[in-house]
Design a protein around this motif. Structure first.
Motif, PDB file in Angstrom:
ATOM      1  N   LYS A   1       0.845  -1.177   0.000  1.00 49.60           N
ATOM      2  CA  LYS A   1       0.000   0.000   0.000  1.00 49.60           C
ATOM      3  C   LYS A   1       0.886   1.234   0.000  1.00 49.60           C
ATOM      4  CE  LYS A   1      -0.485  -0.401   5.012  1.00 49.60           C
ATOM      5  NZ  LYS A   1      -1.425  -0.650   6.097  1.00 49.60           N
ATOM      6  N   GLN A   2       0.266   2.395  -0.137  1.00 44.27           N
ATOM      7  CA  GLN A   2       1.019   3.634  -0.071  1.00 44.27           C
ATOM      8  C   GLN A   2       0.400   4.538   0.974  1.00 44.27           C
ATOM      9  OE1 GLN A   2       0.941   5.498  -3.927  1.00 44.27           O
ATOM     10  NE2 GLN A   2      -0.678   6.880  -3.317  1.00 44.27           N
ATOM     11  N   CYS A   3       1.207   5.462   1.470  1.00 45.82           N
ATOM     12  CA  CYS A   3       0.774   6.366   2.527  1.00 45.82           C
ATOM     13  C   CYS A   3       1.482   7.700   2.314  1.00 45.82           C
ATOM     14  CB  CYS A   3       1.152   5.759   3.877  1.00 45.82           C
ATOM     15  SG  CYS A   3       0.600   6.701   5.290  1.00 45.82           S
ATOM     16  N   THR A   4       0.787   8.799   2.552  1.00 41.88           N
ATOM     17  CA  THR A   4       1.374  10.127   2.413  1.00 41.88           C
ATOM     18  C   THR A   4       1.529  10.754   3.790  1.00 41.88           C
ATOM     19  OG1 THR A   4       0.379  10.402   0.236  1.00 41.88           O
ATOM     20  CG2 THR A   4       1.098  12.405   1.363  1.00 41.88           C
TER      21      THR A   4
ATOM     22  N   LEU B   1      -8.363   9.265   4.657  1.00 39.51           N
ATOM     23  CA  LEU B   1      -8.224   9.030   3.226  1.00 39.51           C
ATOM     24  C   LEU B   1      -8.555  10.315   2.482  1.00 39.51           C
ATOM     25  CD1 LEU B   1      -9.944   5.531   2.992  1.00 39.51           C
ATOM     26  CD2 LEU B   1      -7.505   6.025   2.708  1.00 39.51           C
ATOM     27  N   PRO B   2      -8.054  10.493   1.260  1.00 41.89           N
ATOM     28  CA  PRO B   2      -8.426  11.679   0.487  1.00 41.89           C
ATOM     29  C   PRO B   2      -9.954  11.796   0.400  1.00 41.89           C
ATOM     30  CG  PRO B   2      -6.647  10.516  -0.605  1.00 41.89           C
ATOM     31  CD  PRO B   2      -7.113   9.639   0.536  1.00 41.89           C
ATOM     32  N   GLY B   3     -10.460  12.992   0.618  1.00 38.98           N
ATOM     33  CA  GLY B   3     -11.899  13.214   0.602  1.00 38.98           C
ATOM     34  C   GLY B   3     -12.557  13.070   1.962  1.00 38.98           C
ATOM     35  N   GLU B   4     -11.869  12.464   2.923  1.00 37.74           N
ATOM     36  CA  GLU B   4     -12.390  12.336   4.286  1.00 37.74           C
ATOM     37  C   GLU B   4     -11.897  13.505   5.138  1.00 37.74           C
ATOM     38  OE1 GLU B   4     -12.404   7.476   4.944  1.00 37.74           O
ATOM     39  OE2 GLU B   4     -10.974   8.690   6.043  1.00 37.74           O
ATOM     40  N   VAL B   5     -12.665  13.826   6.160  1.00 37.64           N
ATOM     41  CA  VAL B   5     -12.202  14.784   7.154  1.00 37.64           C
ATOM     42  C   VAL B   5     -11.148  14.064   7.997  1.00 37.64           C
ATOM     43  CG1 VAL B   5     -12.867  16.137   9.175  1.00 37.64           C
ATOM     44  CG2 VAL B   5     -14.404  15.999   7.208  1.00 37.64           C
ATOM     45  N   MET B   6     -10.007  14.703   8.183  1.00 42.47           N
ATOM     46  CA  MET B   6      -8.947  14.072   8.972  1.00 42.47           C
ATOM     47  C   MET B   6      -9.325  14.101  10.450  1.00 42.47           C
ATOM     48  SD  MET B   6      -5.479  15.224   7.037  1.00 42.47           S
ATOM     49  CE  MET B   6      -4.575  13.758   7.455  1.00 42.47           C
ATOM     50  N   LYS B   7      -9.027  12.993  11.129  1.00 47.52           N
ATOM     51  CA  LYS B   7      -9.331  12.847  12.552  1.00 47.52           C
ATOM     52  C   LYS B   7      -8.086  12.391  13.281  1.00 47.52           C
ATOM     53  CE  LYS B   7     -14.087  11.573  11.593  1.00 47.52           C
ATOM     54  NZ  LYS B   7     -15.117  10.558  11.663  1.00 47.52           N
ATOM     55  N   SER B   8      -8.034  12.661  14.579  1.00 45.97           N
ATOM     56  CA  SER B   8      -6.907  12.197  15.372  1.00 45.97           C
ATOM     57  C   SER B   8      -6.821  10.683  15.314  1.00 45.97           C
ATOM     58  CB  SER B   8      -7.042  12.637  16.832  1.00 45.97           C
ATOM     59  OG  SER B   8      -6.796  14.012  16.956  1.00 45.97           O
TER      60      SER B   8
ATOM     61  N   GLU C   1      -3.885   6.339   2.603  1.00 43.94           N
ATOM     62  CA  GLU C   1      -4.190   7.255   3.701  1.00 43.94           C
ATOM     63  C   GLU C   1      -3.164   8.381   3.810  1.00 43.94           C
ATOM     64  OE1 GLU C   1      -6.438   6.662   7.759  1.00 43.94           O
ATOM     65  OE2 GLU C   1      -4.601   5.493   7.695  1.00 43.94           O
ATOM     66  N   ARG C   2      -3.655   9.537   4.246  1.00 45.50           N
ATOM     67  CA  ARG C   2      -2.809  10.682   4.559  1.00 45.50           C
ATOM     68  C   ARG C   2      -2.624  10.727   6.072  1.00 45.50           C
ATOM     69  NH1 ARG C   2      -6.087  15.420   3.156  1.00 45.50           N
ATOM     70  NH2 ARG C   2      -7.675  14.042   3.984  1.00 45.50           N
ATOM     71  N   VAL C   3      -1.404  10.972   6.510  1.00 46.68           N
ATOM     72  CA  VAL C   3      -1.095  11.086   7.934  1.00 46.68           C
ATOM     73  C   VAL C   3      -0.484  12.464   8.149  1.00 46.68           C
ATOM     74  CG1 VAL C   3       0.221  10.157   9.865  1.00 46.68           C
ATOM     75  CG2 VAL C   3      -0.682   8.603   8.121  1.00 46.68           C
TER      76      VAL C   3
END
Length: 153
Positions: free
Chosen positions: A34-37, A116-123, A137-139
């Motif tokens: 998988k990939q992660c940013t 994930l792109p398009g989702e609101v980021m959460k803790s 996923e974006r971190v």
């Protein structure tokens, strides 16, 4: 005979399936990865989770069972750095990201947000040594302060 009983040039069905699976793994190794940013906002208490970022790196070929610490280690080849202390009960505590130190004397910490792109980021529900990012996923690492009554995680 039935199709599943036939042999193709000396290969049984089981051998053919094993061959195709091995060929798929060798030809398309990222199919099992998988990939992660990773994103960094080093500006203290900036509530915005969008750009501009002080650092951005996309890590590819991340193993399916990789933790966030594994992803962070992989991102070091792209210039990402971090410092962490290890606690036997709670795991890794991130105290510096890309040379920016979270000063606990000033109630600072690195807030880890995921989405994930398009989702609101959460803790993140778990720490860096336990959390397993999802594919794509974006971190986001945000420098924050705690205990001032204005905590927004």
């Amino acid at each position: 005979k039935q199709w599943y009983q036939r042999r193709v040039r000396g290969f049984s069905q089981t051998s053919m399936i094993r061959f195709l699976l091995l060929a798929t793994i060798l030809l398309f190794p990222t199919a099992l990865c998988k990939q992660c940013t990773l994103l960094v906002v080093a500006e203290l208490n900036r509530d915005n989770t969008g750009p501009p970022y002080s650092f951005l790196a996309t890590v590819t070929d991340v193993k399916e069972d990789a933790t966030l610490i594994d992803v962070m280690d992989s991102a070091e080849s792209q210039g990402f750095t971090y410092g962490a202390s290890w606690h036997s009960r709670w795991g890794a505590f991130i105290y510096t990201v890309n040379g920016v130190y979270a000063d606990s004397g000033k109630r600072q910490f690195w807030n880890i947000m995921v989405g994930l792109p398009g989702e609101v980021m959460k803790s993140s529900p778990l720490g860096a040594s336990s959390y397993k990012p999802r594919d794509g996923e974006r971190v986001l690492f945000r420098l924050k302060t705690w205990g001032d009554g204005n905590d927004h995680y």
